[in-house]
Design an enzyme around this catalytic site. Structure first.
Site, PDB file in Angstrom:
ATOM      1  N   ASP A  51       0.885  -1.110   0.039  1.00 61.37           N
ATOM      2  CA  ASP A  51      -0.132   0.097  -0.145  1.00 61.37           C
ATOM      3  C   ASP A  51       0.825   1.357  -0.097  1.00 61.37           C
ATOM      4  OD1 ASP A  51       0.747  -0.099   2.704  1.00 61.37           O
ATOM      5  OD2 ASP A  51      -1.029  -0.240   3.397  1.00 61.37           O
ATOM      6  N   SER A  52       2.130   1.048   0.046  1.00 60.99           N
ATOM      7  CA  SER A  52       3.262   2.094  -0.290  1.00 60.99           C
ATOM      8  C   SER A  52       2.998   2.561  -1.673  1.00 60.99           C
ATOM      9  CB  SER A  52       4.599   1.694   0.027  1.00 60.99           C
ATOM     10  OG  SER A  52       4.720   0.625  -0.831  1.00 60.99           O
ATOM     11  N   LYS A 120      -1.485  -9.353   2.985  1.00 59.45           N
ATOM     12  CA  LYS A 120      -0.486  -8.889   4.162  1.00 59.45           C
ATOM     13  C   LYS A 120      -1.580  -8.149   4.570  1.00 59.45           C
ATOM     14  CE  LYS A 120       3.097  -5.914   3.705  1.00 59.45           C
ATOM     15  NZ  LYS A 120       2.703  -4.971   4.883  1.00 59.45           N
ATOM     16  N   GLU A 122      -1.859  -5.324   8.618  1.00 59.08           N
ATOM     17  CA  GLU A 122      -0.977  -5.141   9.821  1.00 59.08           C
ATOM     18  C   GLU A 122      -1.527  -5.237  11.193  1.00 59.08           C
ATOM     19  OE1 GLU A 122      -0.095  -0.727   9.023  1.00 59.08           O
ATOM     20  OE2 GLU A 122       0.543  -1.231   7.041  1.00 59.08           O
ATOM     21  N   GLU A 189       8.946  -4.023  10.762  1.00 62.36           N
ATOM     22  CA  GLU A 189       9.582  -2.984  10.205  1.00 62.36           C
ATOM     23  C   GLU A 189       9.840  -1.834  11.490  1.00 62.36           C
ATOM     24  OE1 GLU A 189       6.665  -0.949   7.502  1.00 62.36           O
ATOM     25  OE2 GLU A 189       7.849   0.777   7.677  1.00 62.36           O
TER      26      GLU A 189
END
Ligand code: KIV
Length: 271
Positions: A51-52, A120, A122, A189
């Site tokens: 999503d970057s 993926k 978070e 991260e």
């Protein structure tokens, strides 16, 4: 036999075997067909449709604005190009935090409409129910702990996470929760290297680091950062392998010069 059919494709099981034999896992982001074709051809193990894309493709300040439809568009382009790597797609902000049924339906849309191999998401304990529900549909899930950019407004800064004992303990316990729930790998991260090493050693599933030191089972970077296309973002963990911003700018300046000076097109470049 064609070259393509001899390529051993990367599966979640292959990644697990790589961890067992101590072979490091390589992972990069991609958001479009052309870049995905180059990095897959170079032999990358995992392509993350991150999503970057919200930052590097759309120019937003955070990853929050990108939508499920936009992630699906990026993932479709990437999947068309990839022959060997495992393709993982980020569930965007707002597509899974509500409840586990929404998380499952977003994941099903990604798998059905893009042909990607995994999603993926978070978070730790708080997303456990969603992870279990998504896995019950046979969809592999990668976790993401530490600095989780979708929660940036809660953190308030992009500083290193889990430096204090309370947050480090919570991260370790979340990693175990995700492994037990059935995640096939976890991204860590921007956390201290010794904490990432401890998690990597304690868990059976592969740990992929970004700003998490050398002991993780693999490394991930944002493609546009490591190629030097983005200029303004320079965290300590980033190694730039090229200065494509300058290279592309220089090429475009030469093109403009050649047009203005009537050098392009030349005799051999016309009919
Ligand atoms: O969206 C992304 O690019 C990511 C990586 C930084 C791991 O989540």
């Amino acid at each position: 036999m064609s070259v393509e059919s001899r390529v051993k494709i990367v599966t979640t099981h292959v990644l697990y075997e790589m961890k067992l034999r101590g072979e490091k896992i390589s992972m990069l982001t991609a958001y479009d067909f052309s870049m995905a074709r180059i990095i897959d051809g170079a032999g990358i193990d995992i392509v993350l449709v991150g999503d970057s894309a919200s930052n590097v493709m759309a120019g937003h300040e955070s990853t929050l604005p990108i939508t499920l439809e936009q992630m699906i568009y990026h993932a479709q382009s990437v999947v068309r190009a990839v022959k060997r790597a495992l393709v993982v797609v980020d569930l965007p902000f707002g597509s899974y935090q509500g409840n586990s049924k929404e998380a499952l339906s977003s994941s099903i849309r990604i798998m059905k409409e893009t042909g990607a191999h995994a999603v993926k998401m978070e978070g730790g304990e708080e997303i456990k129910e969603s992870v279990l529900r998504i896995l019950s549909a046979g969809i592999p899930v990668m976790g993401h702990l530490g600095l989780t950019p979708q929660a940036i407004y809660k953190f308030g800064t992009y500083e290193v996470r889990a430096r204090d004992k309370k947050e480090a303990d919570k991260l370790i316990s979340d990693a175990f929760v995700l492994e037990k729930a059935g995640c096939f790998a976890i991204v860590l991260e921007k956390i201290p290297a010794n904490l990432a090493a401890k998690v990597t050693e304690s868990l059976k599933i592969p740990i992929i680091g970004i700003g998490a030191g050398k002991d993780a089972d693999g490394q991930v970077l944002v493609l546009h950062d490591m190629l030097g296309i983005t200029q303004e973002f320079s965290p300590r963990f980033l190694r730039r392998y090229h200065n494509l911003y300058q290279e592309i700018k220089g090429a475009v300046q030469n093109y403009i010069r050649d047009i203005k000076t009537l050098d392009f097109p030349g005799k051999k470049e016309q009919y």
